[in-house]
Design a protein around this motif. Structure first.
Motif, PDB file in Angstrom:
ATOM      1  N   ILE A  17     -10.387   7.009  -0.775  1.00  0.00           N
ATOM      2  CA  ILE A  17     -11.157   6.195   0.174  1.00  0.00           C
ATOM      3  C   ILE A  17     -11.758   7.084   1.264  1.00  0.00           C
ATOM      4  O   ILE A  17     -12.926   6.918   1.641  1.00  0.00           O
ATOM      5  N   GLY A  18     -10.992   8.058   1.753  1.00  0.00           N
ATOM      6  CA  GLY A  18     -11.498   8.974   2.769  1.00  0.00           C
ATOM      7  C   GLY A  18     -12.656   9.818   2.262  1.00  0.00           C
ATOM      8  O   GLY A  18     -13.649  10.020   2.976  1.00  0.00           O
ATOM      9  N   PHE A  28      -3.459  11.637   5.895  1.00  0.00           N
ATOM     10  CA  PHE A  28      -2.271  11.005   5.344  1.00  0.00           C
ATOM     11  C   PHE A  28      -2.133  11.360   3.869  1.00  0.00           C
ATOM     12  O   PHE A  28      -3.099  11.277   3.113  1.00  0.00           O
ATOM     13  N   GLY A  45      -1.574  10.914   0.101  1.00  0.00           N
ATOM     14  CA  GLY A  45      -1.687   9.796  -0.826  1.00  0.00           C
ATOM     15  C   GLY A  45      -2.995   9.878  -1.582  1.00  0.00           C
ATOM     16  O   GLY A  45      -4.007  10.338  -1.048  1.00  0.00           O
ATOM     17  N   PHE A  89       0.810  -1.222   0.000  1.00  0.00           N
ATOM     18  CA  PHE A  89       0.000   0.000   0.000  1.00  0.00           C
ATOM     19  C   PHE A  89       0.846   1.276   0.000  1.00  0.00           C
ATOM     20  O   PHE A  89       0.611   2.155  -0.835  1.00  0.00           O
ATOM     21  N   GLU A 112       0.976   4.091  -2.994  1.00  0.00           N
ATOM     22  CA  GLU A 112       0.691   5.503  -2.711  1.00  0.00           C
ATOM     23  C   GLU A 112       1.814   6.400  -3.230  1.00  0.00           C
ATOM     24  O   GLU A 112       1.554   7.428  -3.866  1.00  0.00           O
ATOM     25  N   LEU A 154      -7.674   9.063   6.982  1.00  0.00           N
ATOM     26  CA  LEU A 154      -7.213   8.770   5.626  1.00  0.00           C
ATOM     27  C   LEU A 154      -6.976  10.044   4.823  1.00  0.00           C
ATOM     28  O   LEU A 154      -6.077  10.093   3.972  1.00  0.00           O
ATOM     29  N   ILE A 199      -4.720   7.247  -3.055  1.00  0.00           N
ATOM     30  CA  ILE A 199      -5.651   6.159  -2.744  1.00  0.00           C
ATOM     31  C   ILE A 199      -6.338   6.414  -1.409  1.00  0.00           C
ATOM     32  O   ILE A 199      -7.564   6.281  -1.300  1.00  0.00           O
ATOM     33  N   SER A 200      -5.571   6.796  -0.401  1.00  0.00           N
ATOM     34  CA  SER A 200      -6.175   7.049   0.914  1.00  0.00           C
ATOM     35  C   SER A 200      -7.112   8.248   0.864  1.00  0.00           C
ATOM     36  O   SER A 200      -8.154   8.256   1.540  1.00  0.00           O
ATOM     37  N   ASP A 201      -6.787   9.264   0.061  1.00  0.00           N
ATOM     38  CA  ASP A 201      -7.681  10.416  -0.068  1.00  0.00           C
ATOM     39  C   ASP A 201      -8.997  10.033  -0.739  1.00  0.00           C
ATOM     40  O   ASP A 201     -10.068  10.472  -0.328  1.00  0.00           O
TER      41      ASP A 201
END
Length: 177
Positions: free
Chosen positions: A99-100, A91, A93, A16, A20, A88, A95-97
């Motif tokens: 998903i958040g 942090f 990134g 992951f 990212e 998320l 992908i995390s953005d």
């Protein structure tokens, strides 16, 4: 957990951050470093706002609903998902953005709570109870019935016993004295 599941979880958690970083570099090449920096800072500010807004209020509401015997787990999980979304977003990134941001949509959170999250929590608590060893000196019997597995056993609620003065917890009575 089974060994293949542990290995798969390790690979996902190890890959992951690499995904990212690679995606951040690629997006930075496409839109420019300053726009990427503005997006990263903007999502971090949004994530901080979400966490501060949600705070303890959702958990307090959930606990008050639990006390009044109404359904209290859905608001608790909703607040938990909002905090996860905020983390998320903080942090850096892509992908995390994403998903958040998806978790900030109320319909998505409700669908997650309804379909998967409550079932997942029930499964984990069931596995924790089944996987427990050394349950004391109570005998349990398991037999297969026409409608499924029936587990029989004995229990004693210690919380309903009055405590003697000077002792924090009473010793358990043994059936085999």
């Amino acid at each position: 957990m089974s060994q293949p599941f542990k290995i798969a979880a390790f690979v996902v958690f190890a890959a992951f951050p690499l995904l990212e970083i690679g995606l951040l570099i690629r997006v930075g090449e496409l839109i420019g470093i300053w726009r990427l920096a503005a997006i990263i800072i903007g999502t971090a500010v949004l994530g901080t706002y979400v966490i501060r807004r949600v705070g303890l209020s959702v958990f307090e509401r959930a606990l008050s609903r639990l006390g009044s015997e109404r359904e209290g787990f859905s608001p608790l999980f909703d607040g938990f998902l909002q905090v996860v979304a905020g983390l998320l977003l903080i942090f850096p990134g892509v992908i995390s953005d994403v998903i958040g941001l998806v978790l900030l949509v109320p319909q998505v959170r409700r669908a997650l709570i309804r379909t998967g999250l409550l079932k997942l929590v029930t499964l984990f608590s069931y596995q924790a109870e089944v996987g427990r060893t050394g349950l004391g000196d109570t005998e349990t019997a398991v037999h297969d019935d026409a409608e499924g597995i029936v587990i029989e056993g004995e229990y004693e609620r210690l919380s309903e016993k009055p405590l003697t003065p000077g002792k924090a917890v009473q010793a358990r009575r043994s059936r085999y004295r």
